[in-house]
Design a protein around this motif. Structure first.
Motif, PDB file in Angstrom:
ATOM      1  N   ALA A   1       3.326  -4.031  -8.554  1.00 27.11           N
ATOM      2  CA  ALA A   1       2.915  -3.828  -7.155  1.00 27.11           C
ATOM      3  C   ALA A   1       1.398  -3.932  -7.024  1.00 27.11           C
ATOM      4  O   ALA A   1       0.899  -4.512  -6.050  1.00 27.11           O
ATOM      5  CB  ALA A   1       3.405  -2.479  -6.642  1.00 27.11           C
ATOM      6  N   ALA A   2       0.662  -3.404  -7.984  1.00 27.24           N
ATOM      7  CA  ALA A   2      -0.803  -3.503  -7.945  1.00 27.24           C
ATOM      8  C   ALA A   2      -1.247  -4.959  -8.024  1.00 27.24           C
ATOM      9  O   ALA A   2      -2.158  -5.381  -7.300  1.00 27.24           O
ATOM     10  CB  ALA A   2      -1.414  -2.695  -9.083  1.00 27.24           C
ATOM     11  N   ARG A   3      -0.606  -5.727  -8.892  1.00 28.74           N
ATOM     12  CA  ARG A   3      -0.936  -7.152  -9.025  1.00 28.74           C
ATOM     13  C   ARG A   3      -0.596  -7.907  -7.737  1.00 28.74           C
ATOM     14  O   ARG A   3      -1.377  -8.723  -7.256  1.00 28.74           O
ATOM     15  CB  ARG A   3      -0.192  -7.742 -10.218  1.00 28.74           C
ATOM     16  CG  ARG A   3      -0.617  -9.127 -10.593  1.00 28.74           C
ATOM     17  CD  ARG A   3      -0.023  -9.637 -11.914  1.00 28.74           C
ATOM     18  NE  ARG A   3       1.308  -9.146 -12.238  1.00 28.74           N
ATOM     19  CZ  ARG A   3       1.570  -8.180 -13.136  1.00 28.74           C
ATOM     20  NH1 ARG A   3       0.598  -7.601 -13.779  1.00 28.74           N
ATOM     21  NH2 ARG A   3       2.814  -7.809 -13.375  1.00 28.74           N
TER      22      ARG A   3
ATOM     23  N   ARG B   1       0.840  -1.204   0.000  1.00 25.35           N
ATOM     24  CA  ARG B   1       0.000   0.000   0.000  1.00 25.35           C
ATOM     25  C   ARG B   1       0.875   1.255   0.000  1.00 25.35           C
ATOM     26  O   ARG B   1       0.604   2.216  -0.713  1.00 25.35           O
ATOM     27  CB  ARG B   1      -0.923   0.026   1.217  1.00 25.35           C
ATOM     28  CG  ARG B   1      -2.041  -0.988   1.239  1.00 25.35           C
ATOM     29  CD  ARG B   1      -3.250  -0.582   0.409  1.00 25.35           C
ATOM     30  NE  ARG B   1      -3.688   0.775   0.605  1.00 25.35           N
ATOM     31  CZ  ARG B   1      -4.542   1.205   1.535  1.00 25.35           C
ATOM     32  NH1 ARG B   1      -5.069   0.336   2.373  1.00 25.35           N
ATOM     33  NH2 ARG B   1      -4.878   2.477   1.610  1.00 25.35           N
TER      34      ARG B   1
ATOM     35  N   LEU C   1      -9.567  -1.338  -4.333  1.00 25.13           N
ATOM     36  CA  LEU C   1      -8.369  -1.748  -5.044  1.00 25.13           C
ATOM     37  C   LEU C   1      -8.721  -2.881  -5.987  1.00 25.13           C
ATOM     38  O   LEU C   1      -9.559  -3.727  -5.672  1.00 25.13           O
ATOM     39  CB  LEU C   1      -7.310  -2.233  -4.056  1.00 25.13           C
ATOM     40  CG  LEU C   1      -6.785  -1.171  -3.111  1.00 25.13           C
ATOM     41  CD1 LEU C   1      -5.912  -1.813  -2.056  1.00 25.13           C
ATOM     42  CD2 LEU C   1      -6.007  -0.141  -3.889  1.00 25.13           C
TER      43      LEU C   1
ATOM     44  N   LEU D   1       2.594   1.621  -3.452  1.00 26.45           N
ATOM     45  CA  LEU D   1       1.660   2.105  -4.467  1.00 26.45           C
ATOM     46  C   LEU D   1       1.304   3.567  -4.258  1.00 26.45           C
ATOM     47  O   LEU D   1       1.041   4.295  -5.224  1.00 26.45           O
ATOM     48  CB  LEU D   1       0.398   1.246  -4.487  1.00 26.45           C
ATOM     49  CG  LEU D   1       0.556  -0.094  -5.194  1.00 26.45           C
ATOM     50  CD1 LEU D   1      -0.657  -0.979  -4.955  1.00 26.45           C
ATOM     51  CD2 LEU D   1       0.769   0.111  -6.682  1.00 26.45           C
ATOM     52  N   ALA D   2       1.287   4.010  -3.020  1.00 24.27           N
ATOM     53  CA  ALA D   2       1.014   5.423  -2.765  1.00 24.27           C
ATOM     54  C   ALA D   2       2.167   6.296  -3.261  1.00 24.27           C
ATOM     55  O   ALA D   2       1.951   7.419  -3.720  1.00 24.27           O
ATOM     56  CB  ALA D   2       0.790   5.654  -1.272  1.00 24.27           C
ATOM     57  N   GLU D   3       3.381   5.777  -3.183  1.00 23.48           N
ATOM     58  CA  GLU D   3       4.547   6.524  -3.640  1.00 23.48           C
ATOM     59  C   GLU D   3       4.684   6.501  -5.151  1.00 23.48           C
ATOM     60  O   GLU D   3       4.957   7.513  -5.776  1.00 23.48           O
ATOM     61  CB  GLU D   3       5.817   5.971  -2.991  1.00 23.48           C
ATOM     62  CG  GLU D   3       5.880   6.238  -1.504  1.00 23.48           C
ATOM     63  CD  GLU D   3       7.067   5.581  -0.832  1.00 23.48           C
ATOM     64  OE1 GLU D   3       7.787   4.786  -1.480  1.00 23.48           O
ATOM     65  OE2 GLU D   3       7.270   5.849   0.365  1.00 23.48           O
ATOM     66  N   GLN D   4       4.506   5.302  -5.742  1.00 23.59           N
ATOM     67  CA  GLN D   4       4.613   5.160  -7.198  1.00 23.59           C
ATOM     68  C   GLN D   4       3.842   3.916  -7.610  1.00 23.59           C
ATOM     69  O   GLN D   4       4.181   2.803  -7.216  1.00 23.59           O
ATOM     70  CB  GLN D   4       6.066   5.039  -7.632  1.00 23.59           C
ATOM     71  CG  GLN D   4       6.203   4.872  -9.121  1.00 23.59           C
ATOM     72  CD  GLN D   4       7.643   4.699  -9.553  1.00 23.59           C
ATOM     73  OE1 GLN D   4       8.544   4.668  -8.736  1.00 23.59           O
ATOM     74  NE2 GLN D   4       7.853   4.566 -10.844  1.00 23.59           N
ATOM     75  N   GLU D   5       2.830   4.121  -8.412  1.00 28.52           N
ATOM     76  CA  GLU D   5       1.995   3.005  -8.840  1.00 28.52           C
ATOM     77  C   GLU D   5       2.670   2.250  -9.980  1.00 28.52           C
ATOM     78  O   GLU D   5       3.061   2.843 -10.982  1.00 28.52           O
ATOM     79  CB  GLU D   5       0.626   3.508  -9.286  1.00 28.52           C
ATOM     80  CG  GLU D   5      -0.359   2.383  -9.433  1.00 28.52           C
ATOM     81  CD  GLU D   5      -1.785   2.870  -9.465  1.00 28.52           C
ATOM     82  OE1 GLU D   5      -2.597   2.179 -10.083  1.00 28.52           O
ATOM     83  OE2 GLU D   5      -2.075   3.917  -8.887  1.00 28.52           O
ATOM     84  N   THR D   6       2.828   0.951  -9.780  1.00 26.94           N
ATOM     85  CA  THR D   6       3.368   0.086 -10.830  1.00 26.94           C
ATOM     86  C   THR D   6       2.429  -1.094 -11.006  1.00 26.94           C
ATOM     87  O   THR D   6       1.782  -1.524 -10.046  1.00 26.94           O
ATOM     88  CB  THR D   6       4.772  -0.447 -10.473  1.00 26.94           C
ATOM     89  OG1 THR D   6       4.668  -1.290  -9.322  1.00 26.94           O
ATOM     90  CG2 THR D   6       5.755   0.684 -10.208  1.00 26.94           C
ATOM     91  N   PRO D   7       2.344  -1.637 -12.209  1.00 23.36           N
ATOM     92  CA  PRO D   7       1.468  -2.792 -12.432  1.00 23.36           C
ATOM     93  C   PRO D   7       1.857  -3.996 -11.575  1.00 23.36           C
ATOM     94  O   PRO D   7       1.003  -4.731 -11.097  1.00 23.36           O
ATOM     95  CB  PRO D   7       1.638  -3.110 -13.918  1.00 23.36           C
ATOM     96  CG  PRO D   7       2.208  -1.874 -14.534  1.00 23.36           C
ATOM     97  CD  PRO D   7       2.963  -1.164 -13.451  1.00 23.36           C
TER      98      PRO D   7
END
Length: 100
Positions: free
Chosen positions: A31-33, A20, A87, A23-29
């Motif tokens: 990390a989201a997955r 979390r 999410l 993802l708040a710092e930098q959204e990457t696919p």
């Protein structure tokens, strides 16, 4: 009912919080997955369908696991569920949705 290992629950909660933050710092696919996978696993391990319910159930499981005679405060993960925007993958679909 099977009770998950408290160490596994703690590891998942830690990974969830770390992702979390990432993802708040930098959204990457990636990390989201991974966050979706961790959220799903928390739901499965706690028998819930929503990540906020899973976090609450994990906290309850950790509280039950704490020593009964300890004078310290009950353990809480300190993790809060996501805000009003869900999410991706954080909710387990019902069986009907999977068939479609």
């Amino acid at each position: 009912m099977l009770v998950p290992d408290p160490k596994a629950i703690r590891r998942l909660l830690t990974r969830y919080a770390t992702l979390r933050i990432a993802l708040a710092e930098q959204e990457t696919p990636e990390a989201a997955r991974e966050l979706a996978d961790v959220s799903y696993t928390l739901c499965v391990m706690t028998g819930t369908r929503d990540v906020s319910d899973a976090i609450a159930a994990a906290d309850a499981l950790l509280l039950e696991d704490s020593p009964k005679h300890a004078s310290r405060q009950p353990h809480r993960s300190g993790i809060t569920a996501p805000g009003p925007v869900p999410l991706p993958g954080a909710v387990i679909p019902d069986r009907e949705a999977l068939r479609q």
